[in-house]
Design an enzyme around this catalytic site. Structure first.
Site, mmCIF file in Angstrom:
data_model
loop_
_atom_site.group_PDB
_atom_site.id
_atom_site.type_symbol
_atom_site.label_atom_id
_atom_site.label_comp_id
_atom_site.label_asym_id
_atom_site.label_seq_id
_atom_site.Cartn_x
_atom_site.Cartn_y
_atom_site.Cartn_z
ATOM 1 N N SER A 155 0.791 -1.231 0.000
ATOM 2 C CA SER A 155 0.000 0.000 0.000
ATOM 3 C C SER A 155 0.822 1.279 0.000
ATOM 4 O O SER A 155 0.323 2.335 -0.365
ATOM 5 C CB SER A 155 -0.930 0.014 1.210
ATOM 6 O OG SER A 155 -0.192 -0.142 2.398
ATOM 7 N N LYS A 157 -11.730 -1.005 -0.813
ATOM 8 C CA LYS A 157 -10.899 -0.388 -1.855
ATOM 9 C C LYS A 157 -11.614 -0.518 -3.204
ATOM 10 O O LYS A 157 -12.540 0.232 -3.454
ATOM 11 C CB LYS A 157 -9.507 -1.000 -1.802
ATOM 12 C CG LYS A 157 -8.954 -0.886 -0.353
ATOM 13 C CD LYS A 157 -7.533 -1.239 -0.199
ATOM 14 C CE LYS A 157 -7.150 -1.429 1.258
ATOM 15 N NZ LYS A 157 -7.426 -0.326 2.163
ATOM 16 N N HIS A 216 -5.182 -4.598 -1.968
ATOM 17 C CA HIS A 216 -5.047 -3.564 -3.001
ATOM 18 C C HIS A 216 -5.052 -4.159 -4.409
ATOM 19 O O HIS A 216 -4.897 -3.426 -5.383
ATOM 20 C CB HIS A 216 -3.755 -2.764 -2.786
ATOM 21 C CG HIS A 216 -3.792 -1.954 -1.539
ATOM 22 N ND1 HIS A 216 -4.230 -0.639 -1.495
ATOM 23 C CD2 HIS A 216 -3.493 -2.280 -0.253
ATOM 24 C CE1 HIS A 216 -4.172 -0.200 -0.259
ATOM 25 N NE2 HIS A 216 -3.734 -1.173 0.522
HETATM 26 N N1 PMP Z 1 -4.606 -5.221 4.419
HETATM 27 C C1 PMP Z 1 -3.956 -4.270 3.722
HETATM 28 C C2 PMP Z 1 -2.770 -4.661 2.911
HETATM 29 C C3 PMP Z 1 -4.399 -2.945 3.752
HETATM 30 O O1 PMP Z 1 -3.747 -1.999 3.071
HETATM 31 C C4 PMP Z 1 -5.543 -2.629 4.520
HETATM 32 C C5 PMP Z 1 -6.114 -1.223 4.590
HETATM 33 N N2 PMP Z 1 -5.386 -0.206 4.149
HETATM 34 C C6 PMP Z 1 -6.170 -3.638 5.234
HETATM 35 C C7 PMP Z 1 -5.688 -4.926 5.156
HETATM 36 C C8 PMP Z 1 -7.362 -3.347 6.087
HETATM 37 O O2 PMP Z 1 -8.487 -3.203 5.307
HETATM 38 P P1 PMP Z 1 -9.807 -2.466 5.840
HETATM 39 O O3 PMP Z 1 -9.697 -1.037 5.473
HETATM 40 O O4 PMP Z 1 -10.905 -3.172 5.128
HETATM 41 O O5 PMP Z 1 -9.872 -2.675 7.305
#
Ligand code: PMP
Length: 410
Positions: free
Chosen positions: A185, A244, A213
């Site tokens: 991310s 996302k 992602h």
């Molecule tokens: N895993 C990754 C790699 C993420 O980037 C994120 C959120 N940025 C999450 C899990 C968590 O997802 P959520 O926003 O649905 O809690």
């Protein structure tokens, strides 16, 4: 020491950064005009600091499905599925996701964060080993803490380092859990999944790929990096989020292991929190249909992403190592990062500011996220703002000399 005293230093650091007025860690977006346009104060901004990769948050089909569920099933489930029962729509979404992901078992969680906690934190207990990429998301680290697993970090995107560490584990490697992400991310780079799979084939272990992602973004059908690289058969568990590309909130775990279903009875983040609202579930079901029926969304996303990445590189910015819907621009100190981020807003572009220690390499960065819904004019507006800052901000430009591209990240 009083309970809140430990935060004093943090508060001082944040206050020093926030003197200019805008707070990068509490930005108020006063109006959301579309998936890609908003208003901050009296300024209209192009939204390039979201994870709205397919732009589905304003998709008429998703909105209609959400509204209908709101009217028919109410505003919330008001309880956990274990205690209060599952709505039919939650179960239908699990079946649709299982078909889409081509995996036997899917468990929907209330967020992606909870999906990681619920799966990793339940599967890996104190006698288990989790081998995780050093740049993994906080939810993966937190999941290891929740379960009390033994954590071994390997160098980011370094399959050789993973191999070395697995060799040291000898027989124990066979039951270890390897965790990587499809697209990371912060820098938008992908895991070297084919190499990781090759190590796993030789040394054993279970492989979990967090495709938060990359679902909807990579692969001919949008199933993520494992699909893109043709290694889905080697991935034991896929983690995904609805927050996302699917434009809502929630998360899921998908697996071909039929025993995954047992997690429903053991996974505290599944049992002890309320299930997602009917409107979220309904909009995700509609978004999943859009992912399948509108592959052109992925094409548009990638065309926008490549264009922005190329142009920012051409301007001399130091970006992440490969084109991606996450385009990271590495800056200097936190103060330089802050000034840059703020000037971008003044120029009508909203991106995310990320400061150390959340950044790989200890530098501040701004993270632009691209959407299929960005028009080419909006992408050009983003590029022009970066070009303007390159030319007009001597301080940032000077800092930029050490951020001028040196061929990606070391
Ligand atoms: N895993 C990754 C790699 C993420 O980037 C994120 C959120 N940025 C999450 C899990 C968590 O997802 P959520 O926003 O649905 O809690």
């Amino acid at each position: 020491m009083a309970l809140f005293d430990k935060f004093t230093k943090l508060a001082q650091e944040r206050a020093a950064l926030g003197q200019s007025g805008l707070n990068p860690f509490g930005t108020r977006i006063d109006e959301i005009l579309s998936p890609t346009l908003g208003r901050i104060g009296d300024r209209e901004v192009v939204l390039a600091g979201t994870n709205n990769y397919l732009g589905l948050t304003f998709d008429p089909g998703c909105i209609q499905a959400g509204q209908q569920a709101l009217a028919l099933e109410g505003t919330g489930t008001t309880g956990s599925r274990m205690a209060n029962g599952s709505y039919g729509s939650h179960i239908a979404l699990e079946a649709e996701l299982a078909e889409f992901m081509q995996r036997q078992s899917v468990i929907v969680y209330s967020t992606g964060y909870l999906a990681n906690l619920g799966v990793i934190g339940t599967l890996a207990g104190p006698s288990d080993i989790v081998l995780l990429d050093a740049d993994c998301h906080a939810s993966i680290y937190d999941a290891c803490r929740l379960g009390g697993a033994q954590v071994i970090r390997f160098r980011h995107n370094d399959a050789k380092d993973l191999e070395r560490r697995m060799l040291r584990l000898r027989e124990q490697a066979r039951s270890a859990l390897i965790v990587v992400e499809g697209i990371y991310s912060m820098l938008g780079d992908r895991a070297p999944l084919a190499e990781i799979v090759e190590v796993k084939r030789r040394l054993g272990g279970y492989l979990l790929v967090d495709e938060a992602h990359s679902v909807g973004v990579l692969g001919p059908n949008g199933r993520g990096l494992a699909e893109e690289l043709g290694v889905e058969g080697d991935v034991d568990i896929v983690l995904g989020t609805f927050s996302k590309s699917l434009g809502a909130i929630g998360g899921f775990a998908a697996s071909r292991h039929a025993d995954m279903e047992l997690l429903r009875y053991a996974s505290r983040p599944y049992i002890f929190t309320a299930s997602s609202s009917p409107a979220s579930i309904a909009s995700v079901r509609a978004a999943l249909r859009a992912v399948q029926n509108q592959p052109e969304l992925r094409d548009r996303l990638w065309s926008n992403a490549r264009h922005l990445y190329q142009e920012l590189n051409a301007l001399g910015y130091r970006t992440g190592p490969e084109p991606s819907p996450v385009v990271a621009v590495l800056l200097g100190s936190p103060h330089e990062g802050m000034a840059f981020w703020q000037r971008l807003i003044e120029l009508g572009v909203y991106v995310n500011l990320v400061l150390p220690p959340a950044t790989p390499g200890g530098q501040a960065l701004v993270r632009c996220s691209v959407s299929a819904a960005h028009s080419s004019e909006q992408i050009d507006r983003i590029i022009q703002a970066f070009a303007h800052l390159r030319d007009c901000l001597p301080r940032t430009a000077a800092a930029g000399d050490d951020l001028v591209r040196t061929g990606g990240l070391a």
